[in-house]
Motif scaffolding. Structure first.
Motif, PDB file in Angstrom:
ATOM      1  N   ALA A  64     -54.030  10.936 133.326  1.00  0.00           N
ATOM      2  CA  ALA A  64     -55.196  11.738 134.580  1.00  0.00           C
ATOM      3  C   ALA A  64     -55.483  13.525 133.307  1.00  0.00           C
ATOM      4  CB  ALA A  64     -54.277  11.968 135.592  1.00  0.00           C
ATOM      5  N   ARG A  65     -54.377  13.486 132.097  1.00  0.00           N
ATOM      6  CA  ARG A  65     -55.201  14.505 131.334  1.00  0.00           C
ATOM      7  C   ARG A  65     -56.465  13.932 131.049  1.00  0.00           C
ATOM      8  NH1 ARG A  65     -51.586  18.626 129.307  1.00  0.00           N
ATOM      9  NH2 ARG A  65     -53.575  19.324 128.826  1.00  0.00           N
ATOM     10  N   VAL A  66     -56.474  12.727 130.308  1.00  0.00           N
ATOM     11  CA  VAL A  66     -57.693  12.263 129.076  1.00  0.00           C
ATOM     12  C   VAL A  66     -58.390  11.859 130.114  1.00  0.00           C
ATOM     13  CG1 VAL A  66     -57.894  10.376 127.903  1.00  0.00           C
ATOM     14  CG2 VAL A  66     -55.588  11.406 128.098  1.00  0.00           C
ATOM     15  N   ARG A  67     -58.396  11.647 131.475  1.00  0.00           N
ATOM     16  CA  ARG A  67     -59.662  11.338 132.738  1.00  0.00           C
ATOM     17  C   ARG A  67     -60.255  12.997 132.741  1.00  0.00           C
ATOM     18  NH1 ARG A  67     -56.797   7.163 134.879  1.00  0.00           N
ATOM     19  NH2 ARG A  67     -55.505   8.355 136.089  1.00  0.00           N
ATOM     20  N   ALA A  68     -59.152  14.027 132.944  1.00  0.00           N
ATOM     21  CA  ALA A  68     -59.528  15.107 133.007  1.00  0.00           C
ATOM     22  C   ALA A  68     -60.594  15.380 131.889  1.00  0.00           C
ATOM     23  CB  ALA A  68     -59.251  16.360 133.045  1.00  0.00           C
ATOM     24  N   GLN A  69     -60.039  14.945 131.050  1.00  0.00           N
ATOM     25  CA  GLN A  69     -61.099  15.065 129.406  1.00  0.00           C
ATOM     26  C   GLN A  69     -63.025  15.160 129.189  1.00  0.00           C
ATOM     27  OE1 GLN A  69     -58.759  14.435 125.904  1.00  0.00           O
ATOM     28  NE2 GLN A  69     -57.091  16.016 126.608  1.00  0.00           N
ATOM     29  N   LEU A  70     -62.394  13.968 129.867  1.00  0.00           N
ATOM     30  CA  LEU A  70     -63.733  13.270 130.011  1.00  0.00           C
ATOM     31  C   LEU A  70     -64.651  13.472 130.664  1.00  0.00           C
ATOM     32  CD1 LEU A  70     -62.634   9.276 129.621  1.00  0.00           C
ATOM     33  CD2 LEU A  70     -63.047  10.755 128.458  1.00  0.00           C
ATOM     34  N   GLU A  71     -64.246  14.314 131.765  1.00  0.00           N
ATOM     35  CA  GLU A  71     -65.348  14.808 132.759  1.00  0.00           C
ATOM     36  C   GLU A  71     -65.474  16.225 131.805  1.00  0.00           C
ATOM     37  OE1 GLU A  71     -62.836  15.007 136.270  1.00  0.00           O
ATOM     38  OE2 GLU A  71     -62.714  12.849 136.511  1.00  0.00           O
ATOM     39  N   HIS A  72     -64.482  17.278 131.595  1.00  0.00           N
ATOM     40  CA  HIS A  72     -64.724  18.379 130.844  1.00  0.00           C
ATOM     41  C   HIS A  72     -66.145  18.005 129.598  1.00  0.00           C
ATOM     42  CE1 HIS A  72     -64.445  22.679 129.559  1.00  0.00           C
ATOM     43  NE2 HIS A  72     -64.283  21.499 128.213  1.00  0.00           N
ATOM     44  N   ASP A  73     -65.548  17.267 128.865  1.00  0.00           N
ATOM     45  CA  ASP A  73     -66.787  16.430 128.322  1.00  0.00           C
ATOM     46  C   ASP A  73     -67.991  16.727 129.099  1.00  0.00           C
ATOM     47  OD1 ASP A  73     -64.597  16.524 126.070  1.00  0.00           O
ATOM     48  OD2 ASP A  73     -65.147  13.997 124.835  1.00  0.00           O
ATOM     49  N   GLU A  74     -68.387  15.632 129.708  1.00  0.00           N
ATOM     50  CA  GLU A  74     -69.258  15.125 130.225  1.00  0.00           C
ATOM     51  C   GLU A  74     -69.951  16.659 130.803  1.00  0.00           C
ATOM     52  OE1 GLU A  74     -71.690  13.198 129.996  1.00  0.00           O
ATOM     53  OE2 GLU A  74     -72.986  13.150 131.958  1.00  0.00           O
ATOM     54  N   ARG A  75     -69.166  17.622 131.397  1.00  0.00           N
ATOM     55  CA  ARG A  75     -70.173  19.041 131.571  1.00  0.00           C
ATOM     56  C   ARG A  75     -70.794  19.572 129.849  1.00  0.00           C
ATOM     57  NH1 ARG A  75     -65.843  18.747 135.234  1.00  0.00           N
ATOM     58  NH2 ARG A  75     -64.374  20.315 133.475  1.00  0.00           N
ATOM     59  N   GLU A  76     -70.129  19.899 129.637  1.00  0.00           N
ATOM     60  CA  GLU A  76     -70.345  20.133 127.855  1.00  0.00           C
ATOM     61  C   GLU A  76     -71.686  19.894 127.463  1.00  0.00           C
ATOM     62  OE1 GLU A  76     -67.922  22.752 125.097  1.00  0.00           O
ATOM     63  OE2 GLU A  76     -65.887  20.613 125.856  1.00  0.00           O
ATOM     64  N   ARG A  77     -71.478  18.212 127.935  1.00  0.00           N
ATOM     65  CA  ARG A  77     -72.950  17.536 126.884  1.00  0.00           C
ATOM     66  C   ARG A  77     -74.013  18.425 128.060  1.00  0.00           C
ATOM     67  NH1 ARG A  77     -76.524  13.614 128.427  1.00  0.00           N
ATOM     68  NH2 ARG A  77     -75.438  12.830 130.589  1.00  0.00           N
ATOM     69  N   LEU A  78     -74.069  18.014 129.677  1.00  0.00           N
ATOM     70  CA  LEU A  78     -75.066  18.811 130.639  1.00  0.00           C
ATOM     71  C   LEU A  78     -75.334  19.981 130.412  1.00  0.00           C
ATOM     72  CD1 LEU A  78     -73.732  17.195 133.710  1.00  0.00           C
ATOM     73  CD2 LEU A  78     -75.887  15.755 132.237  1.00  0.00           C
ATOM     74  N   LEU A  79     -74.465  20.714 129.785  1.00  0.00           N
ATOM     75  CA  LEU A  79     -74.760  22.107 128.999  1.00  0.00           C
ATOM     76  C   LEU A  79     -74.951  22.477 127.910  1.00  0.00           C
ATOM     77  CD1 LEU A  79     -71.282  24.059 129.783  1.00  0.00           C
ATOM     78  CD2 LEU A  79     -73.364  24.574 131.225  1.00  0.00           C
ATOM     79  N   GLY A  80     -75.003  20.913 127.696  1.00  0.00           N
ATOM     80  CA  GLY A  80     -76.079  21.199 126.282  1.00  0.00           C
ATOM     81  C   GLY A  80     -74.890  21.889 124.603  1.00  0.00           C
ATOM     82  N   THR A  81     -73.708  21.445 124.859  1.00  0.00           N
ATOM     83  CA  THR A  81     -73.264  22.345 123.508  1.00  0.00           C
ATOM     84  C   THR A  81     -71.720  21.569 123.082  1.00  0.00           C
ATOM     85  OG1 THR A  81     -71.523  23.116 125.377  1.00  0.00           O
ATOM     86  CG2 THR A  81     -73.165  25.164 125.255  1.00  0.00           C
ATOM     87  N   LYS A  82     -72.270  20.319 123.580  1.00  0.00           N
ATOM     88  CA  LYS A  82     -71.208  19.288 123.049  1.00  0.00           C
ATOM     89  C   LYS A  82     -71.313  17.920 122.744  1.00  0.00           C
ATOM     90  CE  LYS A  82     -65.907  17.484 122.388  1.00  0.00           C
ATOM     91  NZ  LYS A  82     -64.764  17.916 123.034  1.00  0.00           N
ATOM     92  N   VAL A  83     -71.129  17.257 122.518  1.00  0.00           N
ATOM     93  CA  VAL A  83     -71.877  15.602 122.762  1.00  0.00           C
ATOM     94  C   VAL A  83     -70.356  14.629 122.336  1.00  0.00           C
ATOM     95  CG1 VAL A  83     -72.749  13.669 122.471  1.00  0.00           C
ATOM     96  CG2 VAL A  83     -74.381  16.063 122.992  1.00  0.00           C
ATOM     97  N   GLY A  84     -69.235  14.204 123.155  1.00  0.00           N
ATOM     98  CA  GLY A  84     -68.622  13.419 122.524  1.00  0.00           C
ATOM     99  C   GLY A  84     -68.785  11.957 122.557  1.00  0.00           C
ATOM    100  N   LEU A  85     -68.347  10.939 121.524  1.00  0.00           N
ATOM    101  CA  LEU A  85     -68.653   9.664 121.966  1.00  0.00           C
ATOM    102  C   LEU A  85     -67.477   8.768 121.263  1.00  0.00           C
ATOM    103  CD1 LEU A  85     -72.014   9.922 120.325  1.00  0.00           C
ATOM    104  CD2 LEU A  85     -71.742   9.568 123.275  1.00  0.00           C
ATOM    105  N   ALA A  86     -67.573   7.665 122.143  1.00  0.00           N
ATOM    106  CA  ALA A  86     -66.348   6.724 121.800  1.00  0.00           C
ATOM    107  C   ALA A  86     -66.990   6.183 120.416  1.00  0.00           C
ATOM    108  CB  ALA A  86     -65.913   5.724 122.395  1.00  0.00           C
TER     109      ALA A  86
END
Ligand SMILES: CC(C)(COP(=O)(O)OP(=O)(O)OC[C@H]1O[C@@H](n2cnc3c(N)ncnc32)[C@H](O)[C@@H]1OP(=O)(O)O)[C@@H](O)C(=O)NCCC(=O)NCCS
Length: 201
Positions: A64-86
């Protein structure tokens, strides 16, 4: 809304656009994380080498926490501060080898940090070096960045070799650079400029 570089052009889109098709060199592919990747990401995060060298998250990690991290990553991508990729096997993009990111993206100063980790089964084959090469090509040519920074523990010899193999230049030690659990740690700072970049090997 800040001005951003996207595929070499100025854009007013706030988010960082992911390359389509995904970045690949035929061995590794870098794609957005999927919900189905959560168990593999969790397994990677509970690996002893990962726990030794990658920033710990507060509290016990669960799916559940890893899923929340994925959502957080996506918010950061939309803000333009971070891009996390597999990082996935180019021959089977369901098989996750690890993760990588451009973080602390600063388009005003055109720089970002580079982070990566590999699952134990994917190490020792140069996959991290390939990943950093792909990220660097995209960061410079696609996002218009002018400097990438890579920091790691002075004890993390494998990560320092990845930096060197990817063409990064060692700049020195950042004293007491990060909080790591209850302690503070030094970091080695490496940087890559477009003119240093050798691309993938
Ligand atoms: C860092 C990491 C991504 C490197 O993965 P990799 O691509 O498989 O790297 P390799 O295993 O091929 O090792 C790269 C180099 O380091 C060397 N190396 C690996 N482990 C080493 C060790 N424990 N001691 C000394 N050298 C080591 C390898 O021999 C290789 O050297 P070479 O370039 O001369 O052949 C991987 O070890 C990892 O995920 N570690 C845990 C998370 C982490 O540290 N992330 C980075 C945080 S900054």
């Amino acid at each position: 809304m800040r001005t951003r570089f996207c595929n070499g052009y100025r854009s007013t889109m706030p988010e960082i656009s992911i390359p389509r098709p995904p970045l690949t060199d035929g061995v590794v592919t870098l794609r957005l994380w999927r919900a189905a990747d959560v168990p593999q990401r969790l397994a990677g995060y509970t690996d002893p080498q990962f726990e030794r060298f990658s920033l710990p998250s507060a509290g016990e990690l669960t799916e559940a926490r890893v899923r929340a991290q994925l959502e957080h990553d996506e918010r950061e991508r939309l803000l333009g501060t971070k891009v996390g990729l597999a990082i996935v096997d180019a021959a089977d993009d369901d098989r996750v080898w690890g993760g990588c990111s451009l973080y602390d993206i600063d388009l005003e100063h055109r720089r970002a940090g580079v982070g990566y980790w590999l699952a134990a089964h994917a190490r020792g084959r140069g996959a991290a070096t390939r990943t950093v090469g792909l990220l660097a090509q995209w960061a410079f040519a696609g996002l218009g960045l002018a400097r990438l920074e890579l920091t790691c523990s002075p004890e993390n010899i494998a990560s320092q070799r990845v930096a060197e193999r990817a063409g990064f230049v060692r700049e020195g030690i950042l004293r007491s650079h990060i909080r790591f659990g209850d302690e503070r740690r030094d970091s080695v700072l490496f940087s890559l400029l477009p003119e240093d970049s050798r691309g993938t090997e």
